[in-house]
Scaffold this motif. Structure first.
Motif, PDB file in Angstrom:
ATOM      1  N   ALA A  17      48.130  34.015  78.866  1.00  0.00           N
ATOM      2  CA  ALA A  17      48.184  33.374  80.181  1.00  0.00           C
ATOM      3  C   ALA A  17      48.599  31.911  80.061  1.00  0.00           C
ATOM      4  CB  ALA A  17      46.838  33.481  80.887  1.00  0.00           C
ATOM      5  N   THR A  18      48.076  31.239  79.058  1.00  0.00           N
ATOM      6  CA  THR A  18      48.424  29.836  78.842  1.00  0.00           C
ATOM      7  C   THR A  18      49.897  29.683  78.529  1.00  0.00           C
ATOM      8  OG1 THR A  18      46.207  29.376  78.040  1.00  0.00           O
ATOM      9  CG2 THR A  18      47.921  27.796  77.451  1.00  0.00           C
ATOM     10  N   LEU A  19      50.408  30.516  77.635  1.00  0.00           N
ATOM     11  CA  LEU A  19      51.823  30.439  77.286  1.00  0.00           C
ATOM     12  C   LEU A  19      52.710  30.795  78.468  1.00  0.00           C
ATOM     13  CD1 LEU A  19      51.712  31.989  73.715  1.00  0.00           C
ATOM     14  CD2 LEU A  19      52.009  29.588  74.334  1.00  0.00           C
ATOM     15  N   GLY A  71      41.158  39.244  91.340  1.00  0.00           N
ATOM     16  CA  GLY A  71      40.142  39.371  90.305  1.00  0.00           C
ATOM     17  C   GLY A  71      39.927  38.101  89.526  1.00  0.00           C
ATOM     18  N   ALA A  72      38.847  38.104  88.757  1.00  0.00           N
ATOM     19  CA  ALA A  72      38.499  36.942  87.958  1.00  0.00           C
ATOM     20  C   ALA A  72      38.670  37.221  86.475  1.00  0.00           C
ATOM     21  CB  ALA A  72      37.055  36.531  88.247  1.00  0.00           C
ATOM     22  N   ALA A  73      39.322  38.322  86.135  1.00  0.00           N
ATOM     23  CA  ALA A  73      39.445  38.708  84.738  1.00  0.00           C
ATOM     24  C   ALA A  73      40.406  37.811  83.979  1.00  0.00           C
ATOM     25  CB  ALA A  73      39.912  40.156  84.635  1.00  0.00           C
ATOM     26  N   MET A  74      41.385  37.230  84.650  1.00  0.00           N
ATOM     27  CA  MET A  74      42.360  36.427  83.929  1.00  0.00           C
ATOM     28  C   MET A  74      42.688  35.143  84.681  1.00  0.00           C
ATOM     29  SD  MET A  74      45.785  37.719  82.004  1.00  0.00           S
ATOM     30  CE  MET A  74      46.982  37.659  83.290  1.00  0.00           C
ATOM     31  N   PRO A  75      41.735  34.224  84.787  1.00  0.00           N
ATOM     32  CA  PRO A  75      42.060  32.944  85.410  1.00  0.00           C
ATOM     33  C   PRO A  75      42.999  32.161  84.491  1.00  0.00           C
ATOM     34  CG  PRO A  75      39.834  32.899  84.542  1.00  0.00           C
ATOM     35  CD  PRO A  75      40.357  34.288  84.341  1.00  0.00           C
TER      36      PRO A  75
END
Length: 169
Positions: A17-19, A71-75
């Motif tokens: 996600a950061t990348l 969802g909150a799985a991948m903020p």
């Protein structure tokens, strides 16, 4: 000593996600004044530029999702401005050393956070953790965009919203 290079699913998702978010940068803001200055170097007197912005790491702040993602799985890395004018900025970084904001600048509705770069000899963990910064200023104006600067990398962060965690019954 044997090196253990296992990666957990959670750290892999956070790193991906950061990348992904880091690749969506839109360049730097169109000029800005140093933090706390009254439009230093500008030919006009802008009362908005006179706001002294301060950033503080807040481990108790709620996590955010990127607007539009369910969802909150991948903020991910994002920002939002609260009703009181405080701007919450969520960034990913290692847990040791904790990230720090070196300077905060504001110009033309764009809030720019320049992250402090740790010394090359500073030990660091290889994990990615979300960190919450609360950026505030007296009579803070409306922020239209947030730009994050890390060394040579400049990224415009997407808008976020508070994550609503599902209750476990």
């Amino acid at each position: 000593m044997k090196f253990d290079a296992r990666i957990t699913r959670r750290s892999l998702i956070a790193a991906a996600a950061t990348l992904l978010l880091a690749g969506c940068g839109a360049g730097g803001p169109a000029g800005s004044a140093p933090s706390g200055s009254a439009g230093a170097g500008s030919a006009h007197s802008d009362p908005v530029a006179a706001v002294a912005w301060e950033a503080a790491l807040d481990p108790e702040a709620p996590f955010m999702n990127v607007a539009g993602q369910d969802g909150a799985a991948m903020p991910g890395e994002c920002w939002m401005q609260h009703e009181d004018g405080t701007v919450q900025v969520q960034v990913a970084g290692s847990s040791i050393p904790e990230p720090a904001v070196e300077s905060v600048e504001f110009a033309d509705g764009v809030l720019t956070l320049t992250m402090a770069q740790p010394d090359e000899d500073t030990p660091a963990t290889m994990d990615f953790v979300l960190h919450q910064f609360m950026v505030s200023g007296t009579d803070a104006p409306k922020v239209a965009a947030v730009v994050l600067v890390r060394g040579e990398e400049t990224v415009e962060l997407p808008a976020g919203e508070l994550a609503e965690l599902e209750a476990v019954e």
